[in-house]
Design a protein around this motif. Structure first.
Motif, short mmCIF file in Angstrom:
data_model
loop_
_atom_site.label_atom_id
_atom_site.label_comp_id
_atom_site.label_asym_id
_atom_site.label_seq_id
_atom_site.Cartn_x
_atom_site.Cartn_y
_atom_site.Cartn_z
N LYS A 184 24.54 41.12 42.61
CA LYS A 184 25.91 41.57 42.35
C LYS A 184 26.43 40.92 41.07
CE LYS A 184 27.12 42.26 47.23
NZ LYS A 184 28.07 41.90 48.31
N VAL A 185 27.15 41.72 40.29
CA VAL A 185 27.68 41.24 39.01
C VAL A 185 29.21 41.39 39.03
CG1 VAL A 185 27.65 41.51 36.50
CG2 VAL A 185 25.57 41.97 37.84
N SER A 186 29.90 40.34 38.65
CA SER A 186 31.35 40.40 38.60
C SER A 186 31.80 41.18 37.38
CB SER A 186 31.94 38.98 38.52
OG SER A 186 31.83 38.47 37.19
N SER A 237 48.15 17.07 29.26
CA SER A 237 49.08 17.40 30.34
C SER A 237 48.95 18.83 30.86
CB SER A 237 50.51 17.16 29.85
OG SER A 237 50.77 17.91 28.66
N LYS A 238 47.96 19.59 30.40
CA LYS A 238 47.82 20.97 30.85
C LYS A 238 47.37 21.05 32.32
CE LYS A 238 46.60 23.25 26.49
NZ LYS A 238 45.56 24.08 25.82
N SER A 239 47.77 22.13 32.96
CA SER A 239 47.23 22.44 34.29
C SER A 239 45.87 23.13 34.13
CB SER A 239 48.19 23.36 35.05
OG SER A 239 49.44 22.77 35.25
N GLU A 240 45.17 23.29 35.25
CA GLU A 240 43.87 23.96 35.24
C GLU A 240 43.85 25.05 36.31
OE1 GLU A 240 40.47 21.29 34.49
OE2 GLU A 240 41.86 19.67 35.01
N GLU A 241 43.00 26.06 36.10
CA GLU A 241 42.96 27.21 36.99
C GLU A 241 41.79 27.15 37.96
OE1 GLU A 241 43.17 30.95 34.92
OE2 GLU A 241 44.60 30.17 33.46
N ILE A 242 42.04 27.59 39.18
CA ILE A 242 40.99 27.77 40.19
C ILE A 242 40.98 29.24 40.58
CG2 ILE A 242 40.26 27.24 42.53
CD1 ILE A 242 41.63 24.51 42.21
N LEU A 243 39.80 29.85 40.55
CA LEU A 243 39.64 31.25 40.93
C LEU A 243 38.88 31.34 42.24
CD1 LEU A 243 40.13 31.34 37.82
CD2 LEU A 243 38.58 33.29 37.73
N GLN A 244 39.39 32.14 43.16
CA GLN A 244 38.67 32.47 44.39
C GLN A 244 38.15 33.90 44.24
OE1 GLN A 244 40.66 33.86 48.06
NE2 GLN A 244 39.96 31.94 48.99
N ILE A 245 36.83 34.05 44.32
CA ILE A 245 36.19 35.33 44.05
C ILE A 245 35.46 35.80 45.31
CG2 ILE A 245 34.38 36.46 42.68
CD1 ILE A 245 35.19 34.38 40.46
N ARG A 246 35.74 37.04 45.70
CA ARG A 246 35.12 37.59 46.91
C ARG A 246 33.61 37.79 46.70
NH1 ARG A 246 39.93 40.70 46.36
NH2 ARG A 246 38.75 42.39 45.37
N LYS A 247 32.81 37.33 47.62
CA LYS A 247 31.38 37.59 47.54
C LYS A 247 31.07 39.06 47.76
CE LYS A 247 29.51 33.08 48.95
NZ LYS A 247 28.73 32.35 49.99
N SER A 248 31.92 39.73 48.50
CA SER A 248 31.66 41.13 48.87
C SER A 248 31.63 42.05 47.66
CB SER A 248 32.71 41.62 49.87
OG SER A 248 34.02 41.51 49.31
N ASP A 249 32.55 41.85 46.71
CA ASP A 249 32.60 42.74 45.54
C ASP A 249 32.70 42.00 44.22
OD1 ASP A 249 35.21 41.85 45.60
OD2 ASP A 249 36.10 43.79 46.02
N MET A 250 32.67 40.65 44.25
CA MET A 250 32.65 39.81 43.04
C MET A 250 33.92 39.95 42.20
SD MET A 250 29.81 38.20 43.40
CE MET A 250 29.37 37.48 41.83
N LYS A 251 35.04 40.19 42.87
CA LYS A 251 36.33 40.31 42.17
C LYS A 251 37.25 39.15 42.56
CE LYS A 251 36.11 45.35 41.74
NZ LYS A 251 34.77 45.49 42.32
N ILE A 252 38.14 38.78 41.64
CA ILE A 252 39.08 37.70 41.89
C ILE A 252 40.01 38.09 43.04
CG2 ILE A 252 40.92 36.28 40.92
CD1 ILE A 252 39.76 36.92 38.13
N ASN A 253 40.11 37.21 44.02
CA ASN A 253 41.00 37.43 45.15
C ASN A 253 42.31 36.65 44.98
OD1 ASN A 253 41.36 38.62 47.87
ND2 ASN A 253 41.40 36.48 48.54
#
Length: 499
Positions: free
Chosen positions: A318-320, A351-367
């Motif tokens: 699977k490819v995102s 002082s910057k914030s950082e991002e966390i991405l949760q990605i569905r294994k089912s379709d490889m899209k950001i949840n």
């Protein structure tokens, strides 16, 4: 006179054939709309047949279904208009398939994260384009996220609803802003390792065939790399590209390869971040179901393997979409999701914030997306791993502090709460940056070029594994007593049980 007439008729026929017909196997076919470079297509939810041929009347020669290929990287260089609609000639994961109805694609759509939760930080603004998985035009062709119109480009300190628009496509995201939690930092610092030397920069060697002398051809057998206390063996050689390769002209969203940056393995689902340009924060995640892809070497040959094998492999690779991954080195997994800490590896302590991405294994899209910040003397994190849906471990190192710090971040009410759990003095390696970080069985594993260090959760130095592979390590992961290590040139997943 007769010769002149015959010549005129012949010339007219040649002109007609060259101007209005395409010749395939000496059979006339209708004109195709041909692009100067391959475009990226986005699959819809329904399945459609794939055909060998197409004419003005429509398609013929049905031989398979899109059900095997809808999670792969889909590209095309041409389409034709017929009495039964538009049909596109598609490639999947770099392999030519055939013709499919345009209705197969997700047309006039914008896919976005379901939710975005930020910590309030006046020194950081969230780019709302980061929440986009993809946007498509009326033909189901992907357009770059920067072309999508947004009602608000950045969100920082105030909750907002952001509208997205491209052509007829629309979407909306609610972005909530939360108070930043205090960092808890009361861990003792333990004595570290004796500093060892390593090289800086790219790999100094390669796998057997990844070189000009062997024409970069596929590997045919695995490797075993040994050091005291750890022996790793090849589990999977990956394709150089899971798309059309770099010899083809294609849009920026098309290439899936050739540089890996990070990995995660959970219950035999192996995911790797892939970049065609490491100077840009956008790339793809590729997941391999190792329960079905059992060969160490076959996946390198997606474009030439037997058709039946390719169908099976394509269904289990699977490819995102082309999404923001930051440096792409900090990955982790739960049962249902892949997590990415999408940091800026060129940004130092600030002082910057950082991002966390949760990605569905089912379709490889950001949840979902969150931001976090360790609000303690500008601890900007460059390496992290995730052990479940609510726990992240982060590594902080800066030469000025002369130590490594280990932080646990717990997700509570959509805010990541940081607590320092340990620290180790010194610099483990001179010359190489951190190349991988993971956690398992109560220990942290930290990788540099040709060196891996085992550290207890409280920072106690336990073991140094020194290799002589001379290839960059591109990520670590720990799952079910096994340590997984990715090597570059060619991308090679290895695994072993550390002692």
């Amino acid at each position: 006179m007769k010769k002149k007439i015959k010549f005129a008729v012949l010339l007219a026929g040649v002109i007609l054939a060259s101007s209005s017909l395409l010749m395939v196997n000496n059979k006339p076919k209708i004109d195709a709309k041909i692009y100067g470079k391959a475009v990226t297509k986005i699959a819809g939810n329904k399945n459609y047949p794939i055909y060998h041929r197409v004419s003005k009347k429509g398609p013929s020669g049905k031989f398979t279904s899109t059900s095997y290929f809808k999670h792969g990287q889909i590209q095309s260089k041409k389409y034709v208009s017929t009495k039964k609609g538009n049909f596109w000639d598609i490639y999947v994961d770099g392999r030519h398939l055939g013709w499919v109805n345009q209705n197969f694609f997700a047309r006039n759509q914008i896919s976005v994260a379901k939710s975005v939760d930020l910590v309030r930080n006046s020194d950081y603004s969230f780019n709302t384009h980061d929440a986009i998985n993809y946007a498509t035009n009326s033909q189901g062709t992907a357009v770059h996220v920067n072309k999508v119109q947004v009602s608000k480009k950045y969100v920082s300190t105030k909750s907002s609803t952001v509208d997205y628009k491209y052509g007829k496509a629309k979407a909306q995201v609610k972005i909530d802003v939360h108070e930043m939690p205090d960092a808890i930092n009361n861990a003792d610092t333990k004595k570290g390792f004796r500093t060892v030397k390593a090289w800086n920069g790219g790999s100094k060697s390669s796998s057997r065939n990844w070189n000009a002398a062997h024409h970069y051809r596929s590997e045919t057998r695995g490797n075993t790399f040994k050091t005291k206390g750890l022996k790793v063996r090849t589990r999977l050689f990956q394709p150089r590209f899971v798309s059309l390769d770099s010899s083809y002209r294609q849009d920026v969203m098309g290439p899936v390869g050739r540089t890996p940056e990070g990995i995660t393995v959970k219950d035999n689902i192996f995911a790797v971040s892939m970049f065609s340009n490491t100077n840009k924060p956008y790339g793809h995640l590729v997941s391999y179901n190792l329960n079905h892809i059992k060969s160490k070497t076959a996946a390198q040959n997606l474009t030439s393997m037997r058709w039946s094998t390719f169908k099976s492999y394509a269904k289990n690779i699977k490819v995102s979409p082309y999404i923001k991954l930051g440096h792409g080195q900090s990955l982790g997994s739960s049962n249902s999701y892949i997590y990415v800490m999408a940091n800026d590896n060129k940004y130092r302590n600030g002082s910057k914030s950082e991002e966390i991405l949760q990605i569905r294994k089912s379709d490889m899209k950001i949840n979902k997306i969150w931001t976090f910040k360790i609000d303690y003397n500008n601890r900007y994190i460059h390496n992290a791993t995730f052990t479940d849906d609510n726990t992240m471990y982060a590594l902080f190192h800066n030469g000025g502090y002369n130590k490594y710090e280990y932080w646990r971040l717990d997700l509570k009410d959509n805010v990541w709460q940081p607590t320092q759990v340990g620290a180790t003095s010194g610099s483990f390696v001179k010359g190489s940056p951190v190349q991988g970080f993971t956690y398992g069985n109560g220990n942290f594993y930290i990788a540099f070029n040709d060196n891996i260090f085992k550290v207890a959760k409280n920072g106690t130095a336990k073991k140094h594994y020194g290799f002589k592979v001379r290839r960059e390590i591109e990520g670590l992961s720990f799952n079910k007593s096994k340590l997984y290590c990715e090597f570059a040139q060619r991308s090679e997943l290895t695994s072993g049980v550390p002692r």
